[in-house]
Design an enzyme around this catalytic site. Structure first.
Site, short mmCIF file in Angstrom:
data_model
loop_
_atom_site.label_atom_id
_atom_site.label_comp_id
_atom_site.label_asym_id
_atom_site.label_seq_id
_atom_site.Cartn_x
_atom_site.Cartn_y
_atom_site.Cartn_z
N CYS A 1 0.83 -1.21 0.00
CA CYS A 1 0.00 0.00 0.00
C CYS A 1 0.85 1.24 0.00
CB CYS A 1 -0.86 0.10 1.24
SG CYS A 1 -1.47 -1.43 1.80
N SER A 2 1.99 1.16 0.70
CA SER A 2 2.81 2.35 0.84
C SER A 2 3.33 2.81 -0.50
CB SER A 2 3.97 2.07 1.79
OG SER A 2 3.45 1.82 3.07
#
Lengths: 213, 208
Positions: B95-96
């Site tokens: 996600c980052s």
């Protein structure tokens, strides 16, 4: 007492085997060991050859000196030194580093003494063709970018982060030798290029005087 | 007794040697750049049963945004297509680096008249810190980031993407201007969806 001793010997033996087994596995495709004084310097490490997909853009083909027909290996690139940036469209650090890397390219192009000797390519770790061209358009990247969609190249080199900068020498006999390894971006593009030149050991070409024009 | 200590000394030396070599290797690989990302390991690819399908009306919601305002899906109906990007949790690996890609693709969303809403089940302060490191200090992420924290994962649950461990799936929903869902990608949580697939969906949404 005797039984004690034999157990001890067996345990030691097992530990030694396990230890060597794990260190051997680690040595298979290890990352370069940093030099104690120059952390990005790699001393004479063979670099594995790998294939890149054919380039559609003619100017970029000319830049790397590769023919139109299909895939090519990095050893076929017409350069003495190749800087490879492993980056990702999705990585904020790479996005921030993009203008700096473009600057390095410009500095090389502005110097006739190294222009033909040092080339740069980018490899998008986990990026598709579409993501490669989006990054290229967004940051106006002037050098060729290649997709490594399934991260095969990235993983085979045991890389860990993006951006990672690798400097390799392309020897006349076609062998590749790594001399530079850096995880993370750099703040000073001039210093980065100076390091590349210094660590590679190449002699900037005869056209030195033209550089000052 | 003394003899026994001698014997064990040998073993001790061996262990010490291994620990020391182990430490040097670990130091050599110290990840100066991994920053604050929490390693989650490999997770079960998908952990939910779909509740919605293409053609359904998108369930409405109102959620607080990191910017301080409240965002409702209904405010875009009739005006924009909406892309909802659920990501499992702040400070986790994939996600980052999914949203930073969207963050440099604003033109693309604009081209298709689309709004992007990023949603996680994290609270606002966490989302604030996390999204702050996705761009330069003087910049801001351009799309609203919404917190589905309390009641926990209520919107994720409505969309059928709340996993059993309390985080959401990595999922993309494209909703057309009429408020109808036109694309659903409940993705393998361990992998990042490719941008071109979303672009195709946006093209389609814009035609309708």
């Amino acid at each position: 007492m005797k039984k004690d001793k034999s157990i001890l010997i067996i345990i030691s033996f097992l530990i030694i085997i396990l230890f060597f087994k794990s260190s051997l596995q680690g040595a298979e495709e290890s990352l370069p060991i940093p030099d104690p004084i120059n952390p990005y310097l790699v001393s004479k490490k063979n670099f594995p050859e790998f294939e890149l997909p054919a380039i559609q853009n003619e100017a970029e083909r000319n830049y790397l000196g590769v023919s139109k027909n299909g895939d090519f290996t990095i050893g076929q690139i017409k350069a003495e030194i190749l800087i490879i940036e492993f980056y990702s469209f999705y990585c904020p650090h790479c996005q921030r580093a993009a203008p700096d890397v473009n600057e390095v390219y410009q500095q090389i192009q502005n110097r006739p003494d190294i222009k033909e000797k040092i080339k740069i390519i980018g490899i998008g770790a986990g990026n598709s063709d579409y993501e490669i061209s989006s990054f290229k358009n967004k940051y106006k990247v002037p050098f060729p970018l290649f997709p490594d969609k399934r991260m095969e190249i990235f993983r085979s080199l045991r890389l860990r982060v993006t951006p990672t900068f690798i400097g390799i020498k392309i020897n006349k006999n076609g062998t590749l030798e790594q001399f530079y390894f850096r995880e993370g971006g750099f703040e000073d593009s001039q210093k980065f290029l100076a390091e590349i030149i210094k660590f590679s050991g190449i002699e900037p070409g005869e056209k030195n005087e033209k550089a000052n024009m | 007794m003394k003899k026994q200590i001698c014997k064990y000394r040998y073993l001790l030396c061996l262990i010490m040697f291994m620990i020391l070599t182990g430490i040097t290797t670990a130091f050599g690989q110290s990840e100066k750049f991994s920053e604050s990302i929490y390693p989650v390991g490999k997770l079960k690819p998908i952990d939910t049963v779909p509740k919605l399908k293409v053609g359904d009306r998108a369930p409405g919601f109102t959620l607080p945004a990191v910017s301080g305002s409240k965002i409702s899906l209904s405010q875009y109906v009739g005006k924009n297509s909406v892309v909802i990007s659920f990501v499992p949790a702040a400070w986790t690996p994939v996600c980052s680096d999914q949203w930073p890609g969207y963050n440099i693709s604003k033109e693309l969303f604009d081209k298709y008249d689309a709004i992007l809403l990023g949603i996680t089940v994290d609270n606002i302060p966490t989302l604030y810190s996390w999204t702050k490191q996705m761009c330069s200090p003087n910049e801001k992420i351009w799309f609203p980031v919404l917190s589905d924290f309390y009641p926990h994962g209520a919107v994720a649950s409505k969309y059928g993407v709340l996993r059993s461990e309390g985080v959401s799936e990595r999922a993309l929903f494209v909703i057309n201007k009429k408020g109808i869902i036109v694309y659903i990608d409940i993705h393998d949580i361990n992998k990042r969806p490719f941008l071109e697939d979303l672009v195709k969906a946006l093209e389609e949404a814009n035609k309708q």
